[in-house]
Design an enzyme around this catalytic site. Sequence first.
Site, PDB file in Angstrom:
ATOM      1  N   ILE A  16     -10.582 -11.586   0.172  1.00  0.00           N
ATOM      2  CA  ILE A  16     -12.345 -11.067   0.543  1.00  0.00           C
ATOM      3  C   ILE A  16     -11.938 -10.054  -1.029  1.00  0.00           C
ATOM      4  CG2 ILE A  16     -10.893  -9.502   1.430  1.00  0.00           C
ATOM      5  CD1 ILE A  16     -14.337 -10.763   1.463  1.00  0.00           C
ATOM      6  N   SER A  38       0.991  -4.863  -3.476  1.00  0.00           N
ATOM      7  CA  SER A  38       0.530  -5.918  -2.594  1.00  0.00           C
ATOM      8  C   SER A  38       2.118  -6.977  -2.964  1.00  0.00           C
ATOM      9  CB  SER A  38      -0.397  -6.447  -3.096  1.00  0.00           C
ATOM     10  OG  SER A  38      -0.789  -7.329  -2.166  1.00  0.00           O
ATOM     11  N   ARG A  39       2.350  -7.439  -2.975  1.00  0.00           N
ATOM     12  CA  ARG A  39       3.775  -8.032  -2.450  1.00  0.00           C
ATOM     13  C   ARG A  39       3.844  -8.588  -3.466  1.00  0.00           C
ATOM     14  NH1 ARG A  39       4.102 -11.401   2.662  1.00  0.00           N
ATOM     15  NH2 ARG A  39       2.603 -12.010   1.545  1.00  0.00           N
ATOM     16  N   LYS A  92     -12.492  -6.368   9.120  1.00  0.00           N
ATOM     17  CA  LYS A  92     -12.403  -6.938  10.437  1.00  0.00           C
ATOM     18  C   LYS A  92     -11.446  -8.176  10.215  1.00  0.00           C
ATOM     19  CE  LYS A  92     -13.280 -10.666  10.169  1.00  0.00           C
ATOM     20  NZ  LYS A  92     -13.426 -12.480  10.172  1.00  0.00           N
ATOM     21  N   ASP A 172     -12.192 -15.963  13.234  1.00  0.00           N
ATOM     22  CA  ASP A 172     -12.003 -15.066  12.623  1.00  0.00           C
ATOM     23  C   ASP A 172     -13.281 -15.236  12.734  1.00  0.00           C
ATOM     24  OD1 ASP A 172     -10.557 -13.751   9.844  1.00  0.00           O
ATOM     25  OD2 ASP A 172     -11.340 -15.204   8.863  1.00  0.00           O
TER      26      ASP A 172
HETATM   27  P1  NAP Z   1      -5.510 -13.554   1.938  1.00  0.00           P
HETATM   28  O1  NAP Z   1      -6.267 -14.030   1.011  1.00  0.00           O
HETATM   29  O2  NAP Z   1      -4.888 -15.037   2.232  1.00  0.00           O
HETATM   30  O3  NAP Z   1      -5.260 -12.560   2.551  1.00  0.00           O
HETATM   31  C1  NAP Z   1      -5.228 -11.189   2.238  1.00  0.00           C
HETATM   32  C2  NAP Z   1      -3.374 -11.092   0.704  1.00  0.00           C
HETATM   33  O4  NAP Z   1      -2.587 -10.043   1.819  1.00  0.00           O
HETATM   34  C3  NAP Z   1      -2.647 -12.050   0.573  1.00  0.00           C
HETATM   35  O5  NAP Z   1      -3.183 -11.781  -0.761  1.00  0.00           O
HETATM   36  C4  NAP Z   1      -1.556 -11.088   0.669  1.00  0.00           C
HETATM   37  O6  NAP Z   1      -1.410 -10.567  -0.783  1.00  0.00           O
HETATM   38  C5  NAP Z   1      -1.419 -10.507   1.850  1.00  0.00           C
HETATM   39  N1  NAP Z   1      -0.627 -11.041   2.467  1.00  0.00           N
HETATM   40  C6  NAP Z   1      -0.751 -12.259   3.436  1.00  0.00           C
HETATM   41  N2  NAP Z   1      -0.083 -12.415   4.206  1.00  0.00           N
HETATM   42  C7  NAP Z   1       0.755 -11.427   4.567  1.00  0.00           C
HETATM   43  C8  NAP Z   1       1.775 -10.825   5.421  1.00  0.00           C
HETATM   44  N3  NAP Z   1       2.458 -12.016   6.016  1.00  0.00           N
HETATM   45  N4  NAP Z   1       2.187  -9.318   4.895  1.00  0.00           N
HETATM   46  C9  NAP Z   1       1.860  -8.536   4.561  1.00  0.00           C
HETATM   47  N5  NAP Z   1       0.686  -9.420   3.325  1.00  0.00           N
HETATM   48  C10 NAP Z   1       0.613 -10.034   3.356  1.00  0.00           C
HETATM   49  O7  NAP Z   1      -6.747 -13.124   3.227  1.00  0.00           O
HETATM   50  P2  NAP Z   1      -8.112 -12.920   3.138  1.00  0.00           P
HETATM   51  O8  NAP Z   1      -8.996 -14.189   3.561  1.00  0.00           O
HETATM   52  O9  NAP Z   1      -8.921 -11.963   2.284  1.00  0.00           O
HETATM   53  O10 NAP Z   1      -8.768 -12.393   4.460  1.00  0.00           O
HETATM   54  C11 NAP Z   1      -7.556 -11.377   4.674  1.00  0.00           C
HETATM   55  C12 NAP Z   1      -8.863  -9.995   5.826  1.00  0.00           C
HETATM   56  O11 NAP Z   1      -9.866  -9.801   5.713  1.00  0.00           O
HETATM   57  C13 NAP Z   1      -9.043 -11.120   6.807  1.00  0.00           C
HETATM   58  O12 NAP Z   1      -8.649 -10.032   7.752  1.00  0.00           O
HETATM   59  C14 NAP Z   1     -10.399 -11.592   6.993  1.00  0.00           C
HETATM   60  O13 NAP Z   1     -10.865 -11.906   8.650  1.00  0.00           O
HETATM   61  C15 NAP Z   1     -10.660 -10.243   6.509  1.00  0.00           C
HETATM   62  N6  NAP Z   1     -12.580 -11.477   5.620  1.00  0.00           N
HETATM   63  C16 NAP Z   1     -11.838 -12.572   4.740  1.00  0.00           C
HETATM   64  C17 NAP Z   1     -13.157 -12.975   4.366  1.00  0.00           C
HETATM   65  C18 NAP Z   1     -13.049 -13.989   3.581  1.00  0.00           C
HETATM   66  O14 NAP Z   1     -13.839 -14.926   3.102  1.00  0.00           O
HETATM   67  N7  NAP Z   1     -11.764 -14.645   3.241  1.00  0.00           N
HETATM   68  C19 NAP Z   1     -14.550 -12.456   4.583  1.00  0.00           C
HETATM   69  C20 NAP Z   1     -14.474 -11.204   5.511  1.00  0.00           C
HETATM   70  C21 NAP Z   1     -12.891 -10.626   5.961  1.00  0.00           C
HETATM   71  P3  NAP Z   1       0.705 -10.277  -0.871  1.00  0.00           P
HETATM   72  O15 NAP Z   1       1.189 -11.912  -0.742  1.00  0.00           O
HETATM   73  O16 NAP Z   1       0.067  -9.250  -3.063  1.00  0.00           O
HETATM   74  O17 NAP Z   1       0.739  -9.237   0.077  1.00  0.00           O
END
Ligand code: NAP
Length: 315
Positions: A16, A38-39, A92, A172
């Site tokens: 995101i 970010s890790r 969110k 989600d």
């Molecule tokens: P994501 O790409 O799976 O995760 C975001 C980042 O968080 C990962 O690249 C990772 O970065 C870090 N992360 C993952 N697991 C972790 C852990 N156990 N501890 C600490 N950091 C961790 O997720 P995303 O799709 O961007 O979604 C993130 C948030 O945005 C969620 O709450 C989601 O509901 C919201 N959102 C997503 C979308 C969408 O389309 N994807 C749309 C609107 C809102 P590092 O490995 O570098 O730490």
Amino acid sequence: MSDSKIKLAIVGVGKIVRDQHLPSIEKSNAYDLVATASRNAMIEGVNAYKDIESMLIAQPEIEAVALCMPPQYRYSVAKFALEQGLDVLLEKPPGATVCEVEQLAELAKQHNARLYTTWHSRHAAAVESAKLFLATDGVKINGAEIRWNENVRKWHPNQNWIWKAGGLGVFDPGINGLSILTHVIPESFHVESAHLYFPENKAAPIAAEIGFRTVTGEAVNGVFDWRIKGDEQWDIEIHTNQGVLGLTNGGSKLWLDRELIEEPQHSEHGEYETIYANFAEVVNNHVNHIDLRPLKLVADAFLLANRTTVEAFED
Ligand code: NAP
């Protein structure tokens, strides 16, 4: 004039952030993106750290952080940021539990910091018009339906956190629909019944049916399903004494009695541009922006639900 810009950092760089946060921050004049924590991930040209602690030691000038990691891993980072007096934007859902976000709101007060719980779908193009229509004198709601049905394989491939406890599963995306509904319907509603469907190998539901009831006794029915192979749906239909109001395509199109009445021309990143405009107001005007209603409804659905185990889900 870059000195008057908000010195912003992002924590948790993932899908995101790349899809929405970065383009919206780039378009805004309100921010200097000065660091990320970010890790594993980093953004080219921006100072990168592994965690928020080392980032703030190296760059104490940071004023605000956008926390974009999955919800289960957000609380401790948000707590640390607020304790340092930073203003905090939460993706969110704002957290994994209601009480942890309420605690964050308390901490924000104690440390004179600001908290912004974002709900991006509320800024979809037609949502405000729907809200205005429903708030018009003489309009009475007789019931509503929400259908948030999509193909999980298409939108969440290999996202393990989403299937773990606190990842919300089908809620989600479903909480986005509830964020719209709680915003546009003037009266409150609560969960009256719920049925959740859990794959036998997952800790979060793949589908849900929820019965809500408004304070005036009208039924609001919700279906949320991640097993869709054909046409997806992110639609809300609200029955009123003046016709059936339809908000489709995630809140971007508005219909009255199946006639399209609004399809505003927003830019691709409109929802997140509004979020970053709001966050600048939160930071500059020292106001909190906290709304937990969508999360409370989902939490209540988990509390009240009957559960059915369905076939295992493999990515
Ligand atoms: P994501 O790409 O799976 O995760 C975001 C980042 O968080 C990962 O690249 C990772 O970065 C870090 N992360 C993952 N697991 C972790 C852990 N156990 N501890 C600490 N950091 C961790 O997720 P995303 O799709 O961007 O979604 C993130 C948030 O945005 C969620 O709450 C989601 O509901 C919201 N959102 C997503 C979308 C969408 O389309 N994807 C749309 C609107 C809102 P590092 O490995 O570098 O730490």
